[in-house]
Design a protein around this motif. Structure first.
Motif, PDB file in Angstrom:
ATOM      1  N   LEU A  81     -18.922  -6.156   7.863  1.00 47.37           N
ATOM      2  CA  LEU A  81     -19.958  -7.349   7.262  1.00 47.37           C
ATOM      3  C   LEU A  81     -20.571  -7.859   8.586  1.00 47.37           C
ATOM      4  O   LEU A  81     -21.664  -8.311   8.427  1.00 47.37           O
ATOM      5  CB  LEU A  81     -19.106  -8.362   6.719  1.00 47.37           C
ATOM      6  CG  LEU A  81     -18.585  -7.835   5.405  1.00 47.37           C
ATOM      7  CD1 LEU A  81     -17.759  -8.874   4.452  1.00 47.37           C
ATOM      8  CD2 LEU A  81     -19.661  -7.365   4.466  1.00 47.37           C
ATOM      9  N   GLN A  82     -20.089  -7.642   9.789  1.00 45.86           N
ATOM     10  CA  GLN A  82     -20.637  -8.260  10.809  1.00 45.86           C
ATOM     11  C   GLN A  82     -21.920  -7.435  11.309  1.00 45.86           C
ATOM     12  O   GLN A  82     -22.949  -7.870  11.668  1.00 45.86           O
ATOM     13  CB  GLN A  82     -19.685  -8.256  12.284  1.00 45.86           C
ATOM     14  CG  GLN A  82     -18.672  -9.773  12.097  1.00 45.86           C
ATOM     15  CD  GLN A  82     -17.565  -9.540  12.959  1.00 45.86           C
ATOM     16  OE1 GLN A  82     -17.609  -8.448  13.970  1.00 45.86           O
ATOM     17  NE2 GLN A  82     -16.909 -10.385  13.314  1.00 45.86           N
ATOM     18  N   LEU A  83     -21.665  -6.082  10.987  1.00 46.80           N
ATOM     19  CA  LEU A  83     -22.860  -5.127  11.483  1.00 46.80           C
ATOM     20  C   LEU A  83     -23.728  -5.009  10.472  1.00 46.80           C
ATOM     21  O   LEU A  83     -25.045  -4.778  10.554  1.00 46.80           O
ATOM     22  CB  LEU A  83     -22.043  -3.766  11.847  1.00 46.80           C
ATOM     23  CG  LEU A  83     -21.197  -3.721  13.107  1.00 46.80           C
ATOM     24  CD1 LEU A  83     -20.289  -2.356  13.133  1.00 46.80           C
ATOM     25  CD2 LEU A  83     -21.941  -4.032  14.538  1.00 46.80           C
ATOM     26  N   GLN A  84     -23.200  -5.164   9.133  1.00 45.54           N
ATOM     27  CA  GLN A  84     -24.165  -5.344   7.996  1.00 45.54           C
ATOM     28  C   GLN A  84     -24.083  -6.008   6.908  1.00 45.54           C
ATOM     29  O   GLN A  84     -23.185  -5.872   6.157  1.00 45.54           O
ATOM     30  CB  GLN A  84     -24.039  -3.596   7.224  1.00 45.54           C
ATOM     31  CG  GLN A  84     -25.118  -3.214   6.416  1.00 45.54           C
ATOM     32  CD  GLN A  84     -26.374  -3.578   6.529  1.00 45.54           C
ATOM     33  OE1 GLN A  84     -27.046  -4.647   6.245  1.00 45.54           O
ATOM     34  NE2 GLN A  84     -27.206  -2.529   7.083  1.00 45.54           N
ATOM     35  N   PRO A  85     -24.631  -7.371   7.237  1.00 43.49           N
ATOM     36  CA  PRO A  85     -23.987  -8.329   6.163  1.00 43.49           C
ATOM     37  C   PRO A  85     -24.114  -8.124   4.633  1.00 43.49           C
ATOM     38  O   PRO A  85     -23.747  -8.793   3.978  1.00 43.49           O
ATOM     39  CB  PRO A  85     -24.937  -9.518   6.682  1.00 43.49           C
ATOM     40  CG  PRO A  85     -25.150  -8.993   8.135  1.00 43.49           C
ATOM     41  CD  PRO A  85     -25.335  -7.808   8.029  1.00 43.49           C
ATOM     42  N   ASN A  86     -25.345  -7.231   4.470  1.00 40.28           N
ATOM     43  CA  ASN A  86     -25.979  -6.972   3.005  1.00 40.28           C
ATOM     44  C   ASN A  86     -24.915  -6.048   2.337  1.00 40.28           C
ATOM     45  O   ASN A  86     -25.082  -5.822   1.135  1.00 40.28           O
ATOM     46  CB  ASN A  86     -27.185  -6.232   3.027  1.00 40.28           C
ATOM     47  CG  ASN A  86     -28.226  -7.398   3.501  1.00 40.28           C
ATOM     48  OD1 ASN A  86     -28.280  -8.503   3.496  1.00 40.28           O
ATOM     49  ND2 ASN A  86     -29.210  -6.721   4.014  1.00 40.28           N
ATOM     50  N   LEU A  87     -23.928  -5.562   2.986  1.00 35.67           N
ATOM     51  CA  LEU A  87     -22.994  -4.695   2.071  1.00 35.67           C
ATOM     52  C   LEU A  87     -21.986  -5.585   1.251  1.00 35.67           C
ATOM     53  O   LEU A  87     -21.831  -6.871   1.675  1.00 35.67           O
ATOM     54  CB  LEU A  87     -22.092  -4.018   3.325  1.00 35.67           C
ATOM     55  CG  LEU A  87     -22.122  -2.642   3.754  1.00 35.67           C
ATOM     56  CD1 LEU A  87     -21.183  -2.229   4.901  1.00 35.67           C
ATOM     57  CD2 LEU A  87     -22.421  -1.780   2.806  1.00 35.67           C
ATOM     58  N   HIS A  88     -21.294  -4.932   0.322  1.00 34.77           N
ATOM     59  CA  HIS A  88     -20.493  -5.569  -0.595  1.00 34.77           C
ATOM     60  C   HIS A  88     -19.161  -4.747  -0.391  1.00 34.77           C
ATOM     61  O   HIS A  88     -19.349  -3.666  -0.436  1.00 34.77           O
ATOM     62  CB  HIS A  88     -20.942  -5.788  -1.935  1.00 34.77           C
ATOM     63  CG  HIS A  88     -19.891  -6.306  -2.777  1.00 34.77           C
ATOM     64  ND1 HIS A  88     -18.969  -5.820  -3.469  1.00 34.77           N
ATOM     65  CD2 HIS A  88     -19.591  -7.889  -3.028  1.00 34.77           C
ATOM     66  CE1 HIS A  88     -18.054  -6.696  -4.118  1.00 34.77           C
ATOM     67  NE2 HIS A  88     -18.663  -8.217  -3.693  1.00 34.77           N
ATOM     68  N   ILE A  89     -18.026  -5.392  -0.369  1.00 36.80           N
ATOM     69  CA  ILE A  89     -16.707  -4.626  -0.206  1.00 36.80           C
ATOM     70  C   ILE A  89     -15.980  -4.948  -1.079  1.00 36.80           C
ATOM     71  O   ILE A  89     -15.706  -6.313  -1.486  1.00 36.80           O
ATOM     72  CB  ILE A  89     -16.079  -4.970   1.117  1.00 36.80           C
ATOM     73  CG1 ILE A  89     -17.017  -4.527   2.381  1.00 36.80           C
ATOM     74  CG2 ILE A  89     -14.803  -4.394   1.366  1.00 36.80           C
ATOM     75  CD1 ILE A  89     -16.649  -4.713   3.782  1.00 36.80           C
ATOM     76  N   THR A  90     -15.134  -4.164  -1.627  1.00 37.64           N
ATOM     77  CA  THR A  90     -14.145  -4.437  -2.768  1.00 37.64           C
ATOM     78  C   THR A  90     -12.919  -3.732  -1.935  1.00 37.64           C
ATOM     79  O   THR A  90     -12.631  -2.510  -1.656  1.00 37.64           O
ATOM     80  CB  THR A  90     -14.232  -3.757  -3.882  1.00 37.64           C
ATOM     81  OG1 THR A  90     -15.491  -4.500  -4.748  1.00 37.64           O
ATOM     82  CG2 THR A  90     -12.992  -3.734  -5.103  1.00 37.64           C
ATOM     83  N   PHE A  91     -11.834  -4.736  -2.013  1.00 38.05           N
ATOM     84  CA  PHE A  91     -10.543  -4.360  -1.261  1.00 38.05           C
ATOM     85  C   PHE A  91      -9.497  -4.226  -2.236  1.00 38.05           C
ATOM     86  O   PHE A  91      -9.180  -4.911  -3.198  1.00 38.05           O
ATOM     87  CB  PHE A  91     -10.183  -5.719  -0.392  1.00 38.05           C
ATOM     88  CG  PHE A  91      -9.129  -5.495   0.418  1.00 38.05           C
ATOM     89  CD1 PHE A  91      -9.396  -4.808   1.749  1.00 38.05           C
ATOM     90  CD2 PHE A  91      -7.657  -5.564   0.210  1.00 38.05           C
ATOM     91  CE1 PHE A  91      -8.127  -4.623   2.795  1.00 38.05           C
ATOM     92  CE2 PHE A  91      -6.513  -5.216   1.076  1.00 38.05           C
ATOM     93  CZ  PHE A  91      -6.900  -4.866   2.227  1.00 38.05           C
ATOM     94  N   ILE A  92      -8.867  -2.913  -2.471  1.00 40.28           N
ATOM     95  CA  ILE A  92      -7.657  -2.473  -3.515  1.00 40.28           C
ATOM     96  C   ILE A  92      -6.506  -2.386  -2.791  1.00 40.28           C
ATOM     97  O   ILE A  92      -6.354  -1.728  -1.832  1.00 40.28           O
ATOM     98  CB  ILE A  92      -8.224  -1.266  -4.022  1.00 40.28           C
ATOM     99  CG1 ILE A  92      -9.530  -1.135  -4.882  1.00 40.28           C
ATOM    100  CG2 ILE A  92      -7.008  -0.686  -5.107  1.00 40.28           C
ATOM    101  CD1 ILE A  92     -10.024   0.291  -5.486  1.00 40.28           C
ATOM    102  N   LEU A  93      -5.593  -3.385  -3.372  1.00 32.60           N
ATOM    103  CA  LEU A  93      -4.306  -3.209  -2.813  1.00 32.60           C
ATOM    104  C   LEU A  93      -3.351  -2.922  -3.817  1.00 32.60           C
ATOM    105  O   LEU A  93      -2.910  -3.569  -4.668  1.00 32.60           O
ATOM    106  CB  LEU A  93      -3.957  -4.701  -2.410  1.00 32.60           C
ATOM    107  CG  LEU A  93      -2.724  -5.170  -1.681  1.00 32.60           C
ATOM    108  CD1 LEU A  93      -2.689  -4.251  -0.245  1.00 32.60           C
ATOM    109  CD2 LEU A  93      -2.576  -6.691  -1.337  1.00 32.60           C
TER     110      LEU A  93
END
Length: 453
Positions: free
Chosen positions: A31-43
């Protein structure tokens, strides 16, 4: 419209806090390098969500990272030993991970999944991501030297027969400091253990990834990074099957694959194995779990870690110098383009057919379902660039003798030589069609002109 969708990265972690912390830091870096990304974290979790893991998820939530906590897994009883706890937990979590990934890729939201990043222990999700046409990467939260060990594990297993700890000389891996066997990871200290078997499976699973993210940097392990870069250049990639093809003679190998979803029965697997062995020809076989329904893999992912267990007893040992069996998946375009590939035993799916023609690789037609029988007729009777595998009407199986005869005919027989010449003509025509003034290029240009005028 699709091009306005936000690019989404799906990250799969494991029920180990140290791994969660490292992959969470990687998400922050994304996100620091590409703030427009969206991330979903699967745990995945084992019994319940531990408080430290909840803290990790809360921190990610503050960065606008969504989290999916999977249902607890039902592990076999009695409880497995600690070394097997997390590998088994990840295997049992696989259906839930697949469901979550499918939901994310099929939803009509404003996001489009463009890549999957999975923890090293979550390697079993890679074949499924291939089916969804998602770029997939492994996150290895340890030294790059350990990655080199993973890549060389199969060769070490085959060439060293004693326990590694009993070796008198240290093991020398390209770019790595010599390591005594007793200093290898615990997973390699007992070759008869389930832990050792799972380690080898994970190492093979890495070869399915489009890339591997390692928690290191070039200046920290310069010799290792240089050695791996050189090996990658020499092998045309890190895939085991491409490296194996590099050691074979030009046009000597039959590539055997039934596409991304085709399956054959267990009885047919045995007949095919014996036929390939009887042919005495080199082969590279992409093997999947058997099923009586030919299209089974299109609707479900394989639940079998290593489908080679369905091969005839002793087959792998007897054909060790003759062929290579690769579980689940191989980079087909690269395999067909390789100089060593001289034939393709295929289900006659149109994608595979065109890929074979573009590379000029002659065909053994083995249709399974849908329009594949029609295409087999076109290839065999129309274009005359294929030999048809004949099914026994009584058993519904292609017998080993028929298979051996077809393979020998294609690879070293007169009929195969004639087919190869006709395929060369089609290859040249395919190349001409996509040139600037080629038929496909001109037609596509005309269509685009119609749309824009």
């Amino acid at each position: 419209m699709e091009h306005n969708k936000t690019h989404e990265i799906v990250v799969v972690s494991v029920p180990v806090l140290s791994h969660q912390l490292q992959i969470a830091e990687l998400c922050k870096r994304f996100l620091q390098l590409q703030p427009n990304l969206h991330i979903t974290f699967i745990l995945p979790i084992i019994s319940s969500l531990p408080k430290p893991s909840k803290t990790v998820l809360d921190a990610l939530s503050s960065l606008n990272i969504d989290s999916i906590v999977l249902p607890p897994v039902n592990l076999p009883q009695p409880t497995p030993p600690p070394a097997m706890l997390f590998p088994l937990a990840m295997s049992h979590s696989l259906p839930s991970i697949q469901d979550a990934l499918t939901s994310l890729t099929t939803s009509s939201s404003s996001k489009k999944v463009v890549a999957l990043v999975a923890d090293y222990f979550a390697y079993e999700i890679l074949p499924f991501s291939k089916k969804l046409n998602i770029l997939s990467y492994i996150f290895l939260p340890t030294a790059a030297s350990l990655l080199q060990l993973c890549f060389k594990s199969s060769k070490l297993h085959e060439t060293i027969t004693c326990e590694f700890k009993d070796l008198k000389e240290p093991i020398k891996l390209p770019g790595c400091v010599p390591i005594h066997g007793r200093d290898l990871p615990n997973a390699l200290q007992d070759r008869s253990s389930q832990v050792y078997t799972h380690f080898l499976l994970r190492c093979k699973g890495l070869l399915l990834a489009d890339g591997i993210l390692v928690n290191s940097f070039k200046e920290l392990e310069p010799d290792l990074m240089k050695a791996m870069a050189e090996e990658g250049a020499n092998n045309n990639g890190s895939s085991e099957c491409l490296a194996w093809l590099d050691s074979q003679k030009d046009g000597s190998v039959l590539y055997v694959s039934f596409g991304s979803g085709g399956t054959i029965s267990e009885k047919q697997i045995r007949e095919l194995a014996m036929g390939l062995e009887m042919s005495s020809q080199k082969f590279l076989w992409v093997l999947r779990e058997p099923n009586e329904i030919p299209s089974a893999n299109y609707f479900k992912d394989s639940s079998c870690n290593d489908p080679r267990s369905f091969l005839p007893c002793g087959f792998l040992e007897r054909t060790k110098g003759q062929g290579l069996v690769v579980p689940h998946w191989a980079p087909q375009v690269e395999v067909l383009a390789h100089r060593a590939t001289g034939g393709f035993l295929t289900h006659c799916g149109w994608f595979s057919t065109v890929e074979s023609i573009v590379q000029g690789v002659p065909i053994i037609a083995w249709p399974l379902f849908s329009e594949q029988r029609t295409i087999a007729v076109i290839l065999g009777d129309g274009m005359r660039v294929a030999i048809r595998a004949k099914v026994d009407e009584e058993s519904g199986v292609v017998g080993k003798d028929e298979i051996a005869d077809a393979v020998k005919s294609l690879m070293v027989g007169n009929e195969g030589m004639e087919i190869r010449e006709r395929m060369r003509v089609l290859k040249d025509e395919a190349a001409a069609a996509i040139k600037e003034d080629g038929s496909s290029t001109v037609t596509l240009f005309q269509l685009l002109a119609k749309w824009t005028t």
